[in-house]
Write a protein that holds these residues in place. Structure first.
Motif: not given
Length: 204
Positions: A144-150, A163-168, A178-185
């Motif tokens: 979530w934090g990565q998405g809000k920053d971007a 905004q919500a459409a672009q966020f999702i 990328e999702a696994l790496k960005t989230s720390g998994i």
């Protein structure tokens, strides 16, 4: 001590799941039309400006991620109540039909409501509670934090739905890796790493 015991219990449960099991981590985030403010560049001696309309709006994004594959599911709602969470459970059931779903999540009242637990049981979804006040254990919080920053920071959109459409779209557009790496998994320090290694099946 209680948090450590809960983490140990979660690892034990995940280590004893039956075949065709999938483990998802779930969370929600609120999006506001007023943007979150982040550090930004501006000419020397000139304050950075963020333009606002003067009115605000809110949407809630429900999301989950497959801990083994990085596959993500999102749903946009007007609020975060028990019936909204239950609508998301139905979406997950449709998405993972034929799989035994275990959902890691916090103890928000929308999750712990008896009606929500009843819907989860009816759909065959096991709810596994994370320790309280430990958002760092939930990889979705990092995503979530990565998405809000971007997408959301320092800019007000014409509408909250834009905004919500672009966020999702941004978070859904990440590759699974990328999702696994960005989230720390993918980190060697991820608290469930040992429990996950060579344990879970990988739905297509």
């Amino acid at each position: 001590m209680l948090s450590a015991k809960k983490k140990s219990r979660i690892r034990r449960v995940l280590g004893n799941l039956p075949p065709r099991s999938v483990v998802l981590v779930e969370d929600e985030t609120d999006l506001l039309l007023f943007p979150p403010l982040r550090a930004m560049w501006s000419p020397r001696g000139v304050p950075a400006r963020v333009l606002l309309t003067g009115w605000n709006a809110r949407r809630t994004v429900f999301g989950c991620m497959n801990l083994a594959t990085g596959h993500r599911v999102f749903q946009l709602r007007y609020r975060q109540r028990a019936d909204d969470f239950q609508a998301f459970l139905h979406q997950l059931h449709r998405q993972y039909r034929g799989w035994q779903v275990t959902l890691l999540l916090d103890s928000d009242s929308s999750h712990t409501a008896l009606s929500s637990q009843a819907v989860a049981a009816e759909l065959g979804i096991q709810l596994l509670w994370l320790p309280k006040r430990a958002p760092e254990l939930n990889p979705m919080d990092t995503l979530w934090g990565q998405g809000k920053d971007a997408i959301c920071a320092n800019k007000q959109y014409a509408s909250i739905d834009e905004q919500a459409a672009q966020f999702i779209d941004h978070l859904a557009g990440l590759t699974d890796a990328e999702a696994l790496k960005t989230s720390g998994i993918r980190s060697k320090h991820f608290w469930l790493r040992k429990a996950m290694v060579k344990r879970f099946c990988r739905p297509a």
